[in-house]
Write a protein that holds these residues in place. Structure first.
Motif, mmCIF file in Angstrom:
data_model
loop_
_atom_site.group_PDB
_atom_site.id
_atom_site.type_symbol
_atom_site.label_atom_id
_atom_site.label_comp_id
_atom_site.label_asym_id
_atom_site.label_seq_id
_atom_site.Cartn_x
_atom_site.Cartn_y
_atom_site.Cartn_z
ATOM 1 N N ARG A 1 8.419 2.686 5.682
ATOM 2 C CA ARG A 1 7.467 3.666 5.821
ATOM 3 C C ARG A 1 7.557 4.675 6.975
ATOM 4 N NH1 ARG A 1 1.844 0.801 6.609
ATOM 5 N NH2 ARG A 1 2.593 -0.801 4.865
ATOM 6 N N SER B 1 7.000 10.371 10.297
ATOM 7 C CA SER B 1 6.079 10.107 10.906
ATOM 8 C C SER B 1 5.736 10.087 12.353
ATOM 9 C CB SER B 1 5.281 8.896 10.027
ATOM 10 O OG SER B 1 3.994 8.581 10.639
ATOM 11 N N ASP C 1 6.300 6.862 1.666
ATOM 12 C CA ASP C 1 5.062 7.347 2.250
ATOM 13 C C ASP C 1 4.927 7.432 3.625
ATOM 14 O OD1 ASP C 1 4.108 7.703 -0.351
ATOM 15 O OD2 ASP C 1 3.040 5.832 -0.536
ATOM 16 N N ARG C 2 4.105 8.391 4.247
ATOM 17 C CA ARG C 2 3.725 8.314 5.660
ATOM 18 C C ARG C 2 2.209 8.327 5.961
ATOM 19 N NH1 ARG C 2 8.247 10.638 4.791
ATOM 20 N NH2 ARG C 2 9.655 11.573 6.194
ATOM 21 N N PRO C 3 1.781 6.886 5.878
ATOM 22 C CA PRO C 3 0.449 6.687 6.041
ATOM 23 C C PRO C 3 0.094 6.925 7.441
ATOM 24 C CG PRO C 3 1.678 4.710 6.139
ATOM 25 C CD PRO C 3 2.425 5.694 5.497
ATOM 26 N N ALA C 4 -1.334 7.542 7.655
ATOM 27 C CA ALA C 4 -1.438 7.872 9.086
ATOM 28 C C ALA C 4 -1.512 6.627 9.907
ATOM 29 C CB ALA C 4 -3.091 8.405 8.942
ATOM 30 N N ASP D 1 6.839 -4.763 4.352
ATOM 31 C CA ASP D 1 6.979 -3.934 3.549
ATOM 32 C C ASP D 1 8.380 -4.220 2.601
ATOM 33 O OD1 ASP D 1 4.840 -2.406 4.017
ATOM 34 O OD2 ASP D 1 5.875 -0.921 5.456
ATOM 35 N N GLN E 1 5.005 -5.226 10.130
ATOM 36 C CA GLN E 1 4.519 -4.474 9.102
ATOM 37 C C GLN E 1 5.831 -4.009 8.274
ATOM 38 O OE1 GLN E 1 1.418 -3.784 7.585
ATOM 39 N NE2 GLN E 1 3.008 -3.443 5.988
ATOM 40 N N GLU F 1 0.894 -1.200 -0.050
ATOM 41 C CA GLU F 1 -0.117 0.004 -0.160
ATOM 42 C C GLU F 1 0.689 1.185 -0.115
ATOM 43 O OE1 GLU F 1 -0.371 0.281 4.928
ATOM 44 O OE2 GLU F 1 -2.211 -0.215 3.557
ATOM 45 N N VAL F 2 2.012 1.268 -0.023
ATOM 46 C CA VAL F 2 3.180 2.358 0.057
ATOM 47 C C VAL F 2 4.029 2.394 -1.060
ATOM 48 C CG1 VAL F 2 2.575 2.559 2.591
ATOM 49 C CG2 VAL F 2 4.520 1.202 1.704
ATOM 50 N N ASN G 1 0.019 -0.458 12.185
ATOM 51 C CA ASN G 1 0.513 -0.495 10.838
ATOM 52 C C ASN G 1 1.948 0.097 10.715
ATOM 53 O OD1 ASN G 1 -0.432 2.082 11.582
ATOM 54 N ND2 ASN G 1 -0.869 2.620 9.485
ATOM 55 N N TYR G 2 2.435 0.136 11.916
ATOM 56 C CA TYR G 2 4.048 0.509 12.030
ATOM 57 C C TYR G 2 4.568 -0.458 12.745
ATOM 58 C CZ TYR G 2 3.489 5.025 9.684
ATOM 59 O OH TYR G 2 3.233 6.054 8.618
#
Length: 289
Positions: free
Chosen positions: A55, A197, A61-64, A80, A76, A8-9, A71-72
């Protein structure tokens, strides 16, 4: 900027050198792929070295972050990295890690053991994880709002670049005389770190604490049979020597070397020395060895 799609990133990446032997560098917390940029030109010929940003870090990317920072997680980050290797069409490689990159690599090795060869681990967070209490996590929250505090804390991860007394006082750390270009290099990395992030600032200590509490990877250390060279700087105030001794004892092919006069980040503090160890470990090995 080069990016690779990993699930997703998009993850930032770069490479140094060329050859049949591929080494992938996995950086530590609050860091990025550029933490080996000064050492990379000194690596031996015949090595293709890739650095990939997590990530939330560097050029990725810096997903919320999720409310629980799931998700960090280390799992994960490992997923990635594996997806990035797929996208980059790298079926087999060796790994070089720094700090928290070590436990991410452990998850990669356990998930796809035949994909990897040797591992060079600099001051790694071991498969035991780490434990952070609420007060320590609050320090990371304060760092998010203060570049000055970020610089102070990061200085403790490169202790040999600074006058020792200034690391333990309420003044800004003072560089030792003679550090030269390493001063600007360090300051550029602080600037980069300050932009990561929240999933990195808070998610990393939260998830490392979960790893410590679960004990999952600790129990599975005997399954990690890949040859490991582990370096620990004697002035490292972040990683427990006891954890690394336990790691070396539990893993079938793991050698621990203690390096005097160095802190947590030889790749930053003494890039030429880091490149020497790196080249000795990876130089001259054959493809898929």
């Amino acid at each position: 900027m080069a990016c690779v799609r990993a699930g997703e990133v998009d993850l930032g990446w770069c490479e140094w050198g060329e050859g049949e032997t591929t080494v992938v560098f996995i950086h530590g917390n609050l860091a990025c792929k550029e933490w080996i940029a000064l050492a990379a030109p000194l690596f031996p010929r015949g090595l293709r070295v890739l650095g990939i940003d997590w990530r939330g870090c560097g050029e990725s990317d810096r997903p919320a972050p999720a409310s629980d920072y799931a998700n960090y997680s280390m799992e994960q980050h490992a997923a990635d990295m594996l997806a990035a290797l797929d996208a980059l069409e790298i079926p087999f490689c060796h790994l070089a890690t720094h700090s928290t990159g070590g436990i991410i690599a452990a998850r990669m090795l356990l998930q796809q053991p035949s994909r990897f060869g040797r591992v060079f681990a600099l001051d790694p967070v071991s498969p035991l994880g780490m434990a952070f209490d609420a007060a320590q996590i609050d320090v990371f929250r304060s760092m998010m709002a203060s570049r000055e505090l970020t610089e102070k804390v990061m200085a403790t991860a490169a202790a040999s670049l600074f006058v020792h007394e200034t690391l333990a006082s309420n003044v800004m750390p003072k560089f030792r005389e003679g550090v030269g270009v390493l001063k600007e290099y360090f300051q550029s990395l602080v600037e980069q770190s300050f932009g990561v992030s929240e999933g990195i600032w808070i998610g990393t200590p939260v998830n490392l604490t979960r790893e410590r509490a679960s004990g999952e990877l600790m129990r599975r250390m005997p399954e990690i049979t890949h040859p490991h060279l582990v370096l620990w700087g004697e002035a490292d105030g972040w990683i427990s020597r006891g954890d690394l001794k336990a790691m070396a004892a539990a893993m079938p092919d793991c050698r621990l070397i203690v390096v005097p006069g160095i802190g947590h980040s030889m790749n930053l503090e003494r890039p030429e020395l880091y490149a020497g160890y790196f080249g000795a470990w990876f130089g001259g090995i054959r493809k898929n060895e």
